[in-house]
Design an enzyme around this catalytic site. Structure first.
Site, PDB file in Angstrom:
ATOM      1  N   LYS A   1       0.973  -1.135   0.020  1.00  0.00           N
ATOM      2  CA  LYS A   1      -0.032  -0.194  -0.002  1.00  0.00           C
ATOM      3  C   LYS A   1       0.938   1.081  -0.294  1.00  0.00           C
ATOM      4  O   LYS A   1       0.743   2.101  -0.441  1.00  0.00           O
ATOM      5  CB  LYS A   1      -0.821  -0.001   1.175  1.00  0.00           C
ATOM      6  CG  LYS A   1      -2.064  -1.151   1.340  1.00  0.00           C
ATOM      7  CD  LYS A   1      -2.642  -1.182   2.810  1.00  0.00           C
ATOM      8  CE  LYS A   1      -2.039  -1.115   3.814  1.00  0.00           C
ATOM      9  NZ  LYS A   1      -1.251  -2.440   4.229  1.00  0.00           N
TER      10      LYS A   1
ATOM     11  N   ARG B   1      -9.088   1.166   9.032  1.00  0.00           N
ATOM     12  CA  ARG B   1      -8.654  -0.139   9.548  1.00  0.00           C
ATOM     13  C   ARG B   1      -9.919  -0.714  10.229  1.00  0.00           C
ATOM     14  O   ARG B   1      -9.591  -2.086  10.465  1.00  0.00           O
ATOM     15  CB  ARG B   1      -7.470  -0.108  10.285  1.00  0.00           C
ATOM     16  CG  ARG B   1      -6.116  -0.867   9.666  1.00  0.00           C
ATOM     17  CD  ARG B   1      -5.189  -0.564  10.749  1.00  0.00           C
ATOM     18  NE  ARG B   1      -3.820  -1.162  10.453  1.00  0.00           N
ATOM     19  CZ  ARG B   1      -2.873  -0.749   9.771  1.00  0.00           C
ATOM     20  NH1 ARG B   1      -2.929   0.503   9.298  1.00  0.00           N
ATOM     21  NH2 ARG B   1      -1.767  -1.444   9.611  1.00  0.00           N
TER      22      ARG B   1
ATOM     23  N   ARG C   1      11.466  -5.870   4.456  1.00  0.00           N
ATOM     24  CA  ARG C   1      11.179  -4.362   4.330  1.00  0.00           C
ATOM     25  C   ARG C   1      12.439  -3.633   4.976  1.00  0.00           C
ATOM     26  O   ARG C   1      12.677  -3.837   6.124  1.00  0.00           O
ATOM     27  CB  ARG C   1      10.027  -3.894   4.897  1.00  0.00           C
ATOM     28  CG  ARG C   1       9.542  -2.519   5.202  1.00  0.00           C
ATOM     29  CD  ARG C   1       8.216  -2.447   5.025  1.00  0.00           C
ATOM     30  NE  ARG C   1       7.432  -2.884   6.218  1.00  0.00           N
ATOM     31  CZ  ARG C   1       6.061  -2.768   6.346  1.00  0.00           C
ATOM     32  NH1 ARG C   1       5.219  -2.269   5.444  1.00  0.00           N
ATOM     33  NH2 ARG C   1       5.403  -3.323   7.314  1.00  0.00           N
TER      34      ARG C   1
ATOM     35  N   ARG D   1      11.731  -1.584  10.950  1.00  0.00           N
ATOM     36  CA  ARG D   1      10.620  -1.275  11.956  1.00  0.00           C
ATOM     37  C   ARG D   1      10.466  -2.230  12.826  1.00  0.00           C
ATOM     38  O   ARG D   1      10.635  -3.499  12.366  1.00  0.00           O
ATOM     39  CB  ARG D   1       9.288  -1.152  11.340  1.00  0.00           C
ATOM     40  CG  ARG D   1       9.218   0.097  10.699  1.00  0.00           C
ATOM     41  CD  ARG D   1       7.951   0.125   9.722  1.00  0.00           C
ATOM     42  NE  ARG D   1       6.757  -0.516  10.305  1.00  0.00           N
ATOM     43  CZ  ARG D   1       5.525  -0.695   9.721  1.00  0.00           C
ATOM     44  NH1 ARG D   1       5.258  -0.175   8.361  1.00  0.00           N
ATOM     45  NH2 ARG D   1       4.466  -0.947  10.251  1.00  0.00           N
TER      46      ARG D   1
ATOM     47  N   ARG E   1      -0.209  -8.882  13.615  1.00  0.00           N
ATOM     48  CA  ARG E   1      -0.786  -7.798  12.727  1.00  0.00           C
ATOM     49  C   ARG E   1      -1.739  -8.323  11.691  1.00  0.00           C
ATOM     50  O   ARG E   1      -2.779  -7.826  11.439  1.00  0.00           O
ATOM     51  CB  ARG E   1       0.249  -7.036  12.125  1.00  0.00           C
ATOM     52  CG  ARG E   1       0.849  -5.889  13.324  1.00  0.00           C
ATOM     53  CD  ARG E   1       2.208  -5.387  12.600  1.00  0.00           C
ATOM     54  NE  ARG E   1       2.354  -4.780  11.575  1.00  0.00           N
ATOM     55  CZ  ARG E   1       3.298  -4.798  10.824  1.00  0.00           C
ATOM     56  NH1 ARG E   1       4.484  -5.206  11.081  1.00  0.00           N
ATOM     57  NH2 ARG E   1       3.344  -4.052   9.558  1.00  0.00           N
TER      58      ARG E   1
HETATM   59  P1  ADP Z   1       1.440  -2.018   7.843  1.00  0.00           P
HETATM   60  O1  ADP Z   1       0.991  -1.258   6.901  1.00  0.00           O
HETATM   61  O2  ADP Z   1       2.748  -2.799   7.699  1.00  0.00           O
HETATM   62  O3  ADP Z   1       0.403  -2.851   8.427  1.00  0.00           O
HETATM   63  P2  ADP Z   1       1.328   0.599   9.317  1.00  0.00           P
HETATM   64  O4  ADP Z   1       2.320   1.406   9.209  1.00  0.00           O
HETATM   65  O5  ADP Z   1       0.152   0.866   8.599  1.00  0.00           O
HETATM   66  O6  ADP Z   1       1.935  -0.824   8.927  1.00  0.00           O
HETATM   67  O7  ADP Z   1       0.768   0.362  10.787  1.00  0.00           O
HETATM   68  C1  ADP Z   1       1.802   0.196  11.675  1.00  0.00           C
HETATM   69  C2  ADP Z   1       0.915   0.126  13.087  1.00  0.00           C
HETATM   70  O8  ADP Z   1       0.578   1.580  13.402  1.00  0.00           O
HETATM   71  C3  ADP Z   1      -0.282  -0.930  13.029  1.00  0.00           C
HETATM   72  O9  ADP Z   1       0.130  -2.305  13.584  1.00  0.00           O
HETATM   73  C4  ADP Z   1      -1.109  -0.184  14.429  1.00  0.00           C
HETATM   74  O10 ADP Z   1      -0.489  -0.459  15.550  1.00  0.00           O
HETATM   75  C5  ADP Z   1      -0.920   1.351  13.942  1.00  0.00           C
HETATM   76  N1  ADP Z   1      -1.854   1.922  12.997  1.00  0.00           N
HETATM   77  C6  ADP Z   1      -1.759   2.494  11.778  1.00  0.00           C
HETATM   78  N2  ADP Z   1      -2.853   2.774  11.296  1.00  0.00           N
HETATM   79  C7  ADP Z   1      -3.833   2.402  12.207  1.00  0.00           C
HETATM   80  C8  ADP Z   1      -5.149   2.715  12.135  1.00  0.00           C
HETATM   81  N3  ADP Z   1      -5.871   3.451  11.033  1.00  0.00           N
HETATM   82  N4  ADP Z   1      -5.827   2.531  13.335  1.00  0.00           N
HETATM   83  C9  ADP Z   1      -5.271   1.958  14.242  1.00  0.00           C
HETATM   84  N5  ADP Z   1      -3.932   1.491  14.654  1.00  0.00           N
HETATM   85  C10 ADP Z   1      -3.384   1.984  13.355  1.00  0.00           C
HETATM   86  P1  ADP Z   2       2.270  -1.840   3.052  1.00  0.00           P
HETATM   87  O1  ADP Z   2       2.283  -0.116   3.138  1.00  0.00           O
HETATM   88  O2  ADP Z   2       1.001  -2.462   2.807  1.00  0.00           O
HETATM   89  O3  ADP Z   2       2.443  -2.332   4.500  1.00  0.00           O
HETATM   90  P2  ADP Z   2       4.877  -1.699   1.778  1.00  0.00           P
HETATM   91  O4  ADP Z   2       4.557  -0.807   0.654  1.00  0.00           O
HETATM   92  O5  ADP Z   2       5.691  -1.135   2.845  1.00  0.00           O
HETATM   93  O6  ADP Z   2       3.526  -2.386   2.355  1.00  0.00           O
HETATM   94  O7  ADP Z   2       5.721  -2.927   1.230  1.00  0.00           O
HETATM   95  C1  ADP Z   2       6.037  -3.845   2.138  1.00  0.00           C
HETATM   96  C2  ADP Z   2       7.497  -4.431   1.713  1.00  0.00           C
HETATM   97  O8  ADP Z   2       7.415  -5.266   0.280  1.00  0.00           O
HETATM   98  C3  ADP Z   2       8.362  -3.194   1.310  1.00  0.00           C
HETATM   99  O9  ADP Z   2       9.968  -3.787   1.459  1.00  0.00           O
HETATM  100  C4  ADP Z   2       8.380  -2.890  -0.239  1.00  0.00           C
HETATM  101  O10 ADP Z   2       9.696  -2.630  -0.698  1.00  0.00           O
HETATM  102  C5  ADP Z   2       8.161  -4.422  -0.890  1.00  0.00           C
HETATM  103  N1  ADP Z   2       7.068  -4.320  -1.864  1.00  0.00           N
HETATM  104  C6  ADP Z   2       6.396  -3.573  -2.269  1.00  0.00           C
HETATM  105  N2  ADP Z   2       5.694  -3.673  -3.374  1.00  0.00           N
HETATM  106  C7  ADP Z   2       6.082  -4.994  -3.980  1.00  0.00           C
HETATM  107  C8  ADP Z   2       5.839  -5.903  -5.220  1.00  0.00           C
HETATM  108  N3  ADP Z   2       5.037  -5.476  -5.774  1.00  0.00           N
HETATM  109  N4  ADP Z   2       6.849  -6.825  -5.241  1.00  0.00           N
HETATM  110  C9  ADP Z   2       7.674  -7.187  -4.127  1.00  0.00           C
HETATM  111  N5  ADP Z   2       8.127  -6.400  -3.127  1.00  0.00           N
HETATM  112  C10 ADP Z   2       7.316  -5.381  -2.967  1.00  0.00           C
END
Ligand code: ADP
Ligand code: ADP
Ligand code: ZN
Length: 220
Positions: A13, A88, A127, A160, A171
């Site tokens: 995303k 979420r 990542r 992270r 998660r």
């Molecule tokens: P990822 O896309 O890898 O799940 P995020 O950066 O979106 O990671 O989220 C990291 C953490 O931040 C989540 O595990 C949660 O604890 C918190 N978080 C992010 N967005 C939200 C949301 N919309 N509502 C509640 N908690 C959130």
């Molecule tokens: P999210 O925001 O949904 O948690 P990220 O954009 O952080 O996801 O992507 C998670 C990991 O996967 C990152 O290390 C990113 O570089 C990698 N990634 C993103 N898109 C792709 C793809 N199409 N193929 C392979 N790896 C990807």
């Protein structure tokens, strides 16, 4: 364009939201980035949020909604935005709809990025995130030109803490329980498109552009 990208952690995303934000010249609004900034700044909200983030659980709605409302009221979000990681759960989605209604606007589209669990684990374990500009890399799939250094701003890349395996499992569970019901919620409202998130990032981007009915990048 007012777009929401939905999907499990690691679906891509953030990667897609950043690229589309640059393409459309509108901000990427990532709730996780806003929360991590609050944690770094050591605000009261940040200290409270960290207790949940460390365990891979959702931060309480009122804290997240406060950050999102503040961010969406900034002038640069008037022309549109890409939400990443928010909403979420259904309660957040309903509050967002009301918030937008008050300014006479609404979401245009929700795109769910679908990626199987085993691919997610690979993506999250490799990542790396930039400390400077929050750009995303992957040690194998999207490596930076120089290991540990951001191509865009020269910032330091880090892993992270919540990307550790045990927290990732939590998660994914939280996603299945709280966030996946949003697919039905937006599906019922006729606002949802699902796209396959597996493939090169530019291929995934094209699928999103198709789903929202927008043109691909010129020269693509
Ligand atoms: P990822 O896309 O890898 O799940 P995020 O950066 O979106 O990671 O989220 C990291 C953490 O931040 C989540 O595990 C949660 O604890 C918190 N978080 C992010 N967005 C939200 C949301 N919309 N509502 C509640 N908690 C959130
Ligand atoms: P999210 O925001 O949904 O948690 P990220 O954009 O952080 O996801 O992507 C998670 C990991 O996967 C990152 O290390 C990113 O570089 C990698 N990634 C993103 N898109 C792709 C793809 N199409 N193929 C392979 N790896 C990807
Ligand atoms: Zn950077």
């Amino acid at each position: 364009m007012r777009l929401v990208l939905l999907g499990p952690p690691g679906a891509g995303k953030g990667t897609q939201a950043r690229a589309l934000g640059e393409l459309w010249k509108i901000p990427q609004v990532a709730s996780g980035d806003l929360l991590r900034a609050a944690v770094r700044e050591g605000t009261e909200l940040g200290r409270e949020a960290a207790r949940y983030m460390d365990r891979g659980q959702l931060v309480p709605d009122d804290l997240v909604l406060k950050l999102i409302a503040e961010r969406l009221s900034q002038p640069d979000a008037k022309a549109g935005f890409i939400l990443d990681g928010f909403p979420r759960n259904v309660a957040q989605a309903e509050t967002l709809a009301k918030m937008l209604e008050q300014t006479g606007s609404k979401l245009d589209k929700i795109v769910a990025v679908i990626v199987p669990d085993e691919e997610i684990v690979k993506r999250i374990s490799g990542r790396r995130t930039c400390k400077g500009c929050a750009a995303m890399y992957h040690t194998t799939f999207e490596p930076p030109k120089k290991a540990g250094v951001c191509d865009k701003c020269g910032g330091e890349l880090y892993q992270r803490e919540d990307d550790a395996e045990a927290t990732v499992r939590e998660r994914l569970k939280v996603y299945a329980e709280a966030t996946r019901p949003l697919l039905n919620h937006y599906g019922r409202l006729g606002m949802l498109s699902k796209i396959n998130g597996v493939g090169r990032t530019d291929e995934v981007e094209k699928r999103i552009l198709n789903a929202v009915g927008a043109k691909a990048r010129v020269n693509d």
